[in-house]
Motif scaffolding. Structure first.
Motif, short mmCIF file in Angstrom:
data_model
loop_
_atom_site.label_atom_id
_atom_site.label_comp_id
_atom_site.label_asym_id
_atom_site.label_seq_id
_atom_site.Cartn_x
_atom_site.Cartn_y
_atom_site.Cartn_z
N PRO A 88 0.83 -1.21 0.00
CA PRO A 88 0.00 0.00 0.00
C PRO A 88 0.87 1.26 0.00
N GLU A 89 0.32 2.34 -0.56
CA GLU A 89 1.06 3.61 -0.66
C GLU A 89 1.52 4.12 0.71
N GLN A 90 0.70 3.94 1.75
CA GLN A 90 1.06 4.40 3.09
C GLN A 90 2.30 3.67 3.61
N VAL A 91 2.41 2.38 3.31
CA VAL A 91 3.56 1.60 3.75
C VAL A 91 4.82 2.05 3.01
N VAL A 92 4.70 2.25 1.70
CA VAL A 92 5.84 2.71 0.90
C VAL A 92 6.31 4.07 1.41
N SER A 93 5.37 4.97 1.69
CA SER A 93 5.72 6.29 2.19
C SER A 93 6.40 6.20 3.55
N ALA A 94 5.88 5.37 4.44
CA ALA A 94 6.45 5.25 5.79
C ALA A 94 7.85 4.66 5.76
N VAL A 95 8.10 3.70 4.86
CA VAL A 95 9.40 3.01 4.83
C VAL A 95 10.42 3.77 3.99
N TYR A 96 10.01 4.24 2.82
CA TYR A 96 10.95 4.85 1.88
C TYR A 96 10.87 6.38 1.82
N GLY A 97 9.85 6.96 2.46
CA GLY A 97 9.72 8.42 2.45
C GLY A 97 10.74 9.07 3.36
N ARG A 98 10.83 10.39 3.27
CA ARG A 98 11.74 11.15 4.11
C ARG A 98 10.93 12.18 4.89
#
Length: 151
Positions: free
Chosen positions: A120-130
Motif C-alpha cells: 500500500p502507498e502508506q507503507v511505501v511512504s512510511a518506509v521509503y519516504g523522508r
C-alpha cells in the motif's frame, strides 16, 4: 551584470503573502513533485477540526535546485465558501508556532523498485519516504517586497 532570475509565479497580491524557508533534509528529485507532496503534507498537518486549511490556501511556488530552499504562497480563504478557514496572519502564526513539530513525510517520487511491488502507498511512504522539517538555523521568512522587484 547578472541579475536574480524572476520567480516562475508572480508574487501574490495582499492579503496573500510569500514565505521562504529552508528544509532539512533536502527534497528528493524530481524536486517539483516532492515540493507538491511537501505542501500537501503541510496543509494536512496544519488542519484540525477547529482550524480548517483548504488545499488552495498554501501553494508551492519554487524550490532550489538542491531541494533545501522553498518558496510558498499563503492565500486568503475564498469568502464565498461554506466553511471559512483562518485568515492569513493566523495561518502564518500557526506555521511559525508549529515549525518545531512539523515533520512532513514526503513519499519517494521515483520508483523504489521491486521491493515495494504490491505494498500500500502508506507503507511505501512510511518506509521509503523522508521526514522534512523547517531548518531552525534559518527560520521562516515573509517576503517584504514584490517578488519580481529585482532591478
Amino acid at each position: 551584470a547578472a541579475s536574480t532570475p524572476h520567480p516562475p509565479v508572480e508574487a501574490p497580491h495582499p492579503p496573500a503573502v510569500r514565505l521562504e524557508l529552508f528544509l532539512q533534509p533536502a527534497l528528493a528529485r524530481p524536486i517539483q513533485l516532492s515540493l507538491s507532496s511537501y505542501v500537501s503534507g503541510l496543509v494536512s498537518q496544519l488542519t484540525s477540526p477547529h482550524f480548517l486549511v483548504t488545499p488552495h490556501r498554501i501553494l508551492p511556488v519554487e524550490a532550489s535546485s538542491t531541494g533545501n530552499f522553498l518558496i510558498l504562497d499563503v492565500h486568503p480563504e475564498n469568502i464565498f465558501t461554506a466553511t471559512s478557514g483562518p485568515d492569513v496572519p493566523r495561518l502564518i502564526q500557526r506555521i511559525a508556532v508549529r515549525a518545531d513539530d512539523l515533520y512532513i513525510n514526503v513519499p519517494p517520487q521515483e520508483d523504489p523498485g521491486d521491493a515495494v511491488a504490491g505494498l500500500p502507498e502508506q507503507v511505501v511512504s512510511a518506509v521509503y519516504g523522508r521526514f522534512h522539517h523547517m531548518d531552525p538555523r534559518f527560520g521562516l521568512w515573509q517576503q517584504a517586497v514584490h517578488g519580481t522587484f529585482t532591478r
